[in-house]
Write an enzyme that holds these catalytic residues in place. Sequence first.
Site, mmCIF file in Angstrom:
data_model
loop_
_atom_site.group_PDB
_atom_site.id
_atom_site.type_symbol
_atom_site.label_atom_id
_atom_site.label_comp_id
_atom_site.label_asym_id
_atom_site.label_seq_id
_atom_site.Cartn_x
_atom_site.Cartn_y
_atom_site.Cartn_z
ATOM 1 N N GLY A 199 0.817 -1.206 0.000
ATOM 2 C CA GLY A 199 0.000 0.000 0.000
ATOM 3 C C GLY A 199 0.852 1.257 0.000
ATOM 4 O O GLY A 199 1.998 1.251 0.460
ATOM 5 N N ILE A 209 2.089 3.085 7.154
ATOM 6 C CA ILE A 209 1.409 3.975 8.095
ATOM 7 C C ILE A 209 1.068 3.230 9.380
ATOM 8 O O ILE A 209 0.792 3.849 10.409
ATOM 9 C CB ILE A 209 0.133 4.586 7.489
ATOM 10 N N ASP A 210 1.097 1.886 9.335
ATOM 11 C CA ASP A 210 0.709 1.085 10.500
ATOM 12 C C ASP A 210 1.780 1.065 11.585
ATOM 13 O O ASP A 210 1.497 0.672 12.719
ATOM 14 C CB ASP A 210 0.400 -0.354 10.080
ATOM 15 N N GLY A 266 6.412 -2.340 3.219
ATOM 16 C CA GLY A 266 6.022 -2.733 4.565
ATOM 17 C C GLY A 266 6.497 -4.136 4.891
ATOM 18 O O GLY A 266 7.415 -4.672 4.255
#
Length: 365
Positions: free
Chosen positions: A14, A144-145, A120
Amino acid sequence: MPRPMRIAINTGGGDAPGLNAVIRAATLAAIGRGWEVYGIRKSYAGLLRDEEEGLIPLTRRVVRGITHLGGTILGTTNRGDPFAYPMEHADGSVEFKDVSARIVERLETFGFDALIAIGGDGSLRIAHKLSELGVPVIGVPKTIDNDLASTVVTFGLDTALNTAVDAIDKLHSTAESHERVMVVELMGRNCGWIALNAGLASTADAILIPEIPFDLDKVADTIMERQLRGRHFAIIVVSEGAFPVGGRPSFDKPQAVGGMKRLGGIGEWVADELARRTGKETRSLVLGHLQRGGSPTAFDRELALRFGAAAVRFVEAGHFGSMVSLDPPEIVPVPLAEATATLKTVPLTSDKLQTARDLGICLGD
């Protein structure tokens, strides 16, 4: 005279605010050393196409003025795992094949001396496996996590938090005006970093995260106790991977071919249940991909630029099989094997959890 070093850059998974800043910094740092730089379109998919279609020569002109832009100029995909690559047949069926040998071959054919893989946990696990096949890889943590181990923080988190806090701040006024309970579902998958940080910063009344299975009766009690104090509204922040005691995460979204199961639905469920248990009018809101979009914050821009430049320094130093990591105040290399071994979840001993309790925020436990 030896040819200049040639490096490739790709982005996978993502998108996250700051990707373009990494690309710009790595490109300029490499060009400053006299190297050639190419971007691979759509993760590893570009290596399976003709060169003119799948690769982008990265020059000063190409990366000019992209630091502040969201998204990625290289494109990204969740269907680019070369160890299980989806091959669609004429009848619409999909077969998954291991094309990793082809990826390695193409990297060698194009004369790449190193690959900078930005991604990620899933993308960096792929990078680690390619490293084990002999590909000289440097990983750059992007999510972003904030769920990647071995780095204090990943770029993209700060922008996502600012987006979430801005939205929750706006919801406060409408919630108070209409005396409603507003349930906001935030991203984070199996980790509660976004929900916890955004919930704290926006003074939510309850924060529900995957690390703490929640008792919804306690959340309902919090809402009713507020009403006794003359506060006839409430803000409930829910991580998309949160679940009740004895339950499990909610996957109500169709799964993309070759992709992970898509979390969703917990915010709406919590809102419906709270309405039933409290009699209060409730609304649910899913911020979703808004958290990934837009211009990166100053913090994310700076961190992304530092990561990109450091990735080139690590290529120069031969730290292959490593990921760039923020270990304040420095950027250091850590083994990809270590960085991808576990997810970085919110520790139950976290000071932020204790701060939430001290502020009277319900965590559902």
